[in-house]
Design a protein around this motif. Structure first.
Motif, PDB file in Angstrom:
ATOM      1  N   GLU A 100      59.664  44.329  28.365  1.00 40.11           N
ATOM      2  CA  GLU A 100      58.474  44.058  29.165  1.00 40.11           C
ATOM      3  C   GLU A 100      57.318  43.635  28.272  1.00 40.11           C
ATOM      4  OE1 GLU A 100      58.647  46.646  33.146  1.00 40.11           O
ATOM      5  OE2 GLU A 100      58.180  47.834  31.349  1.00 40.11           O
ATOM      6  N   LEU A 101      56.532  42.686  28.775  1.00 35.89           N
ATOM      7  CA  LEU A 101      55.356  42.185  28.076  1.00 35.89           C
ATOM      8  C   LEU A 101      54.118  42.570  28.870  1.00 35.89           C
ATOM      9  CD1 LEU A 101      54.273  40.460  25.710  1.00 35.89           C
ATOM     10  CD2 LEU A 101      54.418  38.491  27.253  1.00 35.89           C
ATOM     11  N   LEU A 102      53.194  43.250  28.219  1.00 39.29           N
ATOM     12  CA  LEU A 102      51.943  43.675  28.828  1.00 39.29           C
ATOM     13  C   LEU A 102      50.819  42.837  28.232  1.00 39.29           C
ATOM     14  CD1 LEU A 102      50.257  45.734  30.521  1.00 39.29           C
ATOM     15  CD2 LEU A 102      50.234  47.174  28.452  1.00 39.29           C
ATOM     16  N   ARG A 103      50.008  42.245  29.107  1.00 35.88           N
ATOM     17  CA  ARG A 103      48.885  41.423  28.640  1.00 35.88           C
ATOM     18  C   ARG A 103      47.592  41.900  29.277  1.00 35.88           C
ATOM     19  NH1 ARG A 103      52.221  36.204  29.537  1.00 35.88           N
ATOM     20  NH2 ARG A 103      53.015  35.848  27.445  1.00 35.88           N
ATOM     21  N   PHE A 104      46.507  41.768  28.517  1.00 35.37           N
ATOM     22  CA  PHE A 104      45.161  42.031  29.029  1.00 35.37           C
ATOM     23  C   PHE A 104      44.388  40.726  28.942  1.00 35.37           C
ATOM     24  CE2 PHE A 104      45.394  46.299  26.604  1.00 35.37           C
ATOM     25  CZ  PHE A 104      46.240  46.827  27.546  1.00 35.37           C
ATOM     26  N   ASP A 105      43.755  40.354  30.012  1.00 34.12           N
ATOM     27  CA  ASP A 105      42.808  39.238  29.988  1.00 34.12           C
ATOM     28  C   ASP A 105      41.452  39.835  30.312  1.00 34.12           C
ATOM     29  OD1 ASP A 105      44.683  37.131  29.496  1.00 34.12           O
ATOM     30  OD2 ASP A 105      45.340  37.325  31.573  1.00 34.12           O
ATOM     31  N   MET A 106      40.497  39.667  29.418  1.00 34.60           N
ATOM     32  CA  MET A 106      39.178  40.258  29.610  1.00 34.60           C
ATOM     33  C   MET A 106      38.123  39.175  29.730  1.00 34.60           C
ATOM     34  SD  MET A 106      39.152  43.539  27.051  1.00 34.60           S
ATOM     35  CE  MET A 106      40.033  42.910  25.627  1.00 34.60           C
ATOM     36  N   ARG A 107      37.180  39.415  30.647  1.00 36.22           N
ATOM     37  CA  ARG A 107      36.019  38.526  30.765  1.00 36.22           C
ATOM     38  C   ARG A 107      34.807  39.369  31.121  1.00 36.22           C
ATOM     39  NH1 ARG A 107      34.892  37.672  36.180  1.00 36.22           N
ATOM     40  NH2 ARG A 107      36.635  38.042  37.574  1.00 36.22           N
ATOM     41  N   GLU A 108      33.669  38.909  30.658  1.00 38.80           N
ATOM     42  CA  GLU A 108      32.434  39.640  30.929  1.00 38.80           C
ATOM     43  C   GLU A 108      31.860  39.214  32.268  1.00 38.80           C
ATOM     44  OE1 GLU A 108      29.671  40.039  27.670  1.00 38.80           O
ATOM     45  OE2 GLU A 108      31.288  39.603  26.260  1.00 38.80           O
ATOM     46  N   SER A 109      31.210  40.167  32.936  1.00 39.40           N
ATOM     47  CA  SER A 109      30.520  39.899  34.194  1.00 39.40           C
ATOM     48  C   SER A 109      29.166  40.600  34.149  1.00 39.40           C
ATOM     49  CB  SER A 109      31.342  40.402  35.384  1.00 39.40           C
ATOM     50  OG  SER A 109      31.314  41.812  35.430  1.00 39.40           O
ATOM     51  N   LYS A 110      28.403  40.478  35.221  1.00 36.50           N
ATOM     52  CA  LYS A 110      27.099  41.151  35.281  1.00 36.50           C
ATOM     53  C   LYS A 110      27.248  42.660  35.154  1.00 36.50           C
ATOM     54  CE  LYS A 110      26.205  39.119  39.212  1.00 36.50           C
ATOM     55  NZ  LYS A 110      25.578  38.741  40.486  1.00 36.50           N
ATOM     56  N   GLU A 111      28.300  43.207  35.739  1.00 38.07           N
ATOM     57  CA  GLU A 111      28.510  44.648  35.767  1.00 38.07           C
ATOM     58  C   GLU A 111      29.164  45.188  34.499  1.00 38.07           C
ATOM     59  OE1 GLU A 111      29.816  42.613  38.321  1.00 38.07           O
ATOM     60  OE2 GLU A 111      27.945  42.805  39.429  1.00 38.07           O
ATOM     61  N   GLY A 112      29.662  44.331  33.653  1.00 38.11           N
ATOM     62  CA  GLY A 112      30.357  44.780  32.448  1.00 38.11           C
ATOM     63  C   GLY A 112      31.581  43.926  32.191  1.00 38.11           C
ATOM     64  N   MET A 113      32.694  44.567  31.970  1.00 37.93           N
ATOM     65  CA  MET A 113      33.931  43.878  31.636  1.00 37.93           C
ATOM     66  C   MET A 113      34.894  43.920  32.817  1.00 37.93           C
ATOM     67  SD  MET A 113      35.199  42.234  29.043  1.00 37.93           S
ATOM     68  CE  MET A 113      33.923  42.714  27.892  1.00 37.93           C
ATOM     69  N   VAL A 114      35.594  42.795  33.045  1.00 38.56           N
ATOM     70  CA  VAL A 114      36.658  42.731  34.039  1.00 38.56           C
ATOM     71  C   VAL A 114      37.950  42.490  33.275  1.00 38.56           C
ATOM     72  CG1 VAL A 114      37.594  41.512  36.034  1.00 38.56           C
ATOM     73  CG2 VAL A 114      35.116  41.824  35.821  1.00 38.56           C
ATOM     74  N   ILE A 115      38.940  43.344  33.502  1.00 39.41           N
ATOM     75  CA  ILE A 115      40.219  43.251  32.792  1.00 39.41           C
ATOM     76  C   ILE A 115      41.330  43.017  33.796  1.00 39.41           C
ATOM     77  CG2 ILE A 115      41.885  44.456  31.313  1.00 39.41           C
ATOM     78  CD1 ILE A 115      38.504  45.828  31.294  1.00 39.41           C
ATOM     79  N   ARG A 116      42.150  42.023  33.515  1.00 34.24           N
ATOM     80  CA  ARG A 116      43.351  41.800  34.321  1.00 34.24           C
ATOM     81  C   ARG A 116      44.536  42.258  33.492  1.00 34.24           C
ATOM     82  NH1 ARG A 116      47.152  37.535  34.813  1.00 34.24           N
ATOM     83  NH2 ARG A 116      45.859  36.272  33.453  1.00 34.24           N
ATOM     84  N   PHE A 117      45.235  43.262  33.975  1.00 34.64           N
ATOM     85  CA  PHE A 117      46.456  43.745  33.350  1.00 34.64           C
ATOM     86  C   PHE A 117      47.623  43.028  34.009  1.00 34.64           C
ATOM     87  CE2 PHE A 117      43.551  47.406  33.317  1.00 34.64           C
ATOM     88  CZ  PHE A 117      43.566  47.770  31.988  1.00 34.64           C
TER      89      PHE A 117
END
Length: 122
Positions: A100-117
């Motif tokens: 299995e491959l686990l990836r995190f995609d992170m981007r900044e928003s007004k509220e802080g960080m948004v992470i897609r697992f």
């Protein structure tokens, strides 16, 4: 003298009780669909963002979380945590365990960080 022994043990007992409660709370916070992936303190799953599929080659999971945390804090938390759970880092925000491959995609928003697992078969 007996009272002093008791008072010396009281702070220790308080610390043990606090740590036990904290560990219990932390253990209850795992990412939906990935039962052994802890959700970093300070992050909350984004409601209705979970997508979970099972297929013969393995499971596919995608879920998003957000919080007032920094990119460095997220990276540091998972760099400390994932190897203890059997994950091996293969790229900056990609981890491999068994097939299995686990990836995190992170981007900044007004509220802080948004992470897609995302978890996919390798």
């Amino acid at each position: 003298m007996a009272g002093m022994r008791l008072s010396g043990k009281f702070p220790v007992l308080c610390v043990i009780a606090f740590l036990t409660a904290t560990m219990t709370l932390a253990a209850d916070r795992f990412v939906t669909g990935i039962a052994d992936l802890p959700l970093m303190p300070g992050l909350q799953e984004i409601e209705d963002s979970a997508m979970v599929f099972s297929k013969p080659e393995g499971r596919i999971v995608e879920i998003m979380a957000s919080g007032a945390v920094s990119r460095d804090a997220v990276s540091s938390f998972y760099e400390r945590t994932l190897p203890q759970l059997g994950w091996r880092r293969v790229e900056a925000e990609s981890w491999l365990r068994e097939k299995e491959l686990l990836r995190f995609d992170m981007r900044e928003s007004k509220e802080g960080m948004v992470i897609r697992f995302s978890l996919t078969p390798q």
